[in-house]
Structures are given as structure tokens and as C-alpha cells.
Design a protein around this motif. Sequence first.
Motif, PDB file in Angstrom:
ATOM      1  N   UNK A 110      33.579  12.255  19.174  1.00  0.00           N
ATOM      2  CA  UNK A 110      33.896  11.525  20.718  1.00  0.00           C
ATOM      3  C   UNK A 110      35.484  11.890  20.275  1.00  0.00           C
ATOM      4  N   UNK A 111      35.874  11.505  19.369  1.00  0.00           N
ATOM      5  CA  UNK A 111      37.118  10.793  20.124  1.00  0.00           C
ATOM      6  C   UNK A 111      37.746  12.504  19.290  1.00  0.00           C
ATOM      7  N   UNK A 112      39.264  12.338  20.440  1.00  0.00           N
ATOM      8  CA  UNK A 112      39.764  13.551  20.654  1.00  0.00           C
ATOM      9  C   UNK A 112      41.367  13.669  19.386  1.00  0.00           C
ATOM     10  N   UNK A 113      41.168  14.424  18.897  1.00  0.00           N
ATOM     11  CA  UNK A 113      42.049  14.980  17.461  1.00  0.00           C
ATOM     12  C   UNK A 113      43.135  15.502  18.177  1.00  0.00           C
ATOM     13  N   UNK A 114      43.915  15.430  16.879  1.00  0.00           N
ATOM     14  CA  UNK A 114      45.204  16.620  16.432  1.00  0.00           C
ATOM     15  C   UNK A 114      45.400  17.356  15.439  1.00  0.00           C
ATOM     16  N   UNK A 115      44.548  18.346  14.730  1.00  0.00           N
ATOM     17  CA  UNK A 115      43.887  18.015  13.380  1.00  0.00           C
ATOM     18  C   UNK A 115      45.506  19.389  13.088  1.00  0.00           C
ATOM     19  N   UNK A 116      46.139  19.294  12.092  1.00  0.00           N
ATOM     20  CA  UNK A 116      47.632  20.449  12.271  1.00  0.00           C
ATOM     21  C   UNK A 116      47.142  21.249  10.554  1.00  0.00           C
ATOM     22  N   UNK A 117      46.667  21.976  10.499  1.00  0.00           N
ATOM     23  CA  UNK A 117      46.343  23.012   9.851  1.00  0.00           C
ATOM     24  C   UNK A 117      47.074  24.458   8.722  1.00  0.00           C
ATOM     25  N   UNK A 118      45.942  25.042   8.428  1.00  0.00           N
ATOM     26  CA  UNK A 118      46.907  26.190   7.352  1.00  0.00           C
ATOM     27  C   UNK A 118      45.754  26.836   7.734  1.00  0.00           C
TER      28      UNK A 118
END
Length: 137
Positions: free
Chosen positions: A61-69
Motif C-alpha cells: 500500500x506504500x506509494x514508491x518511486x522506483x528507479x530502474x533499468x
Amino acid sequence: MAFEVVGKLIKVLPEVTGQGKNGAWNKQEFVLETLDSQYPKKVCMSIWGEKASDLKQFADGDMLKATFSAESREYNDRWYTELRAFRLELAESGNEGGYVAPTRPATQPQSAPTRQNQPTQAAFNAAFDEESNDLPF
């Protein structure tokens, strides 16, 4: 190139471990749901090594920002794509979720196209006046 996606953490899959020629490895997969449109999208990502422990500090339920390749590879004439996260953080409260474009250098805004080569209505009418019209009606 790095990409970012913001979404609600909806599922953390079981941790996978193994032994390779370079030693032990572990990966954790998780699913984010974007909220940027009428039809939310679910995105499965993986996080490897020490970074997998970063995922344990977040709850469903947490709002996350994921940085990815993103990377694709071929095996037996089939292509497999992996989204490998390398940074996870809580999303800013003002961000409603969704895809964030990759970071690029700032560019100068393009000016509006000029109308130099566009004929005016008067020039059009002069070229096709009634006397030069060869139409039968």
C-alpha cells in the motif's frame, strides 16, 4: 539510461537465492500498480543483492518511486525483458503515480513554424479565378 515509475506497492514476491560462479546471489521481485490513468497498470520489477533488503522497509500500500533499468535478452528465439530496480524510495505526496520519463539534458524549446512559404487566401483566389476555371459546372 535510467527510468522511474511511481506506484502503489501491491505485492512482494518470495526472495530467490542461488549460487553462481561468482558466489551467492539473491533477488526479490515486487509489483507496483500505477495510478496515472483510468486503467491502472501493474509492473513487476526485481531488485538484486544488498538492495533487496531495502524493500523490507516498505509495506503493501506504500506509494514508491522506483528507479530502474530495462534490459532484454534472447534465449531460444524468445525475448525476455527484466526491469531491474536499483533505487526505491517513498514517493512524494503530490505525485499521483505513473511513469516518469527518463532524465535527459535540457533542450531549447523549438519555435513555432514560420508561415513564409504558405500561400495566402488572396493568392489562392487569384490563381483560380472564374475565368481560368475549366470545370464543366
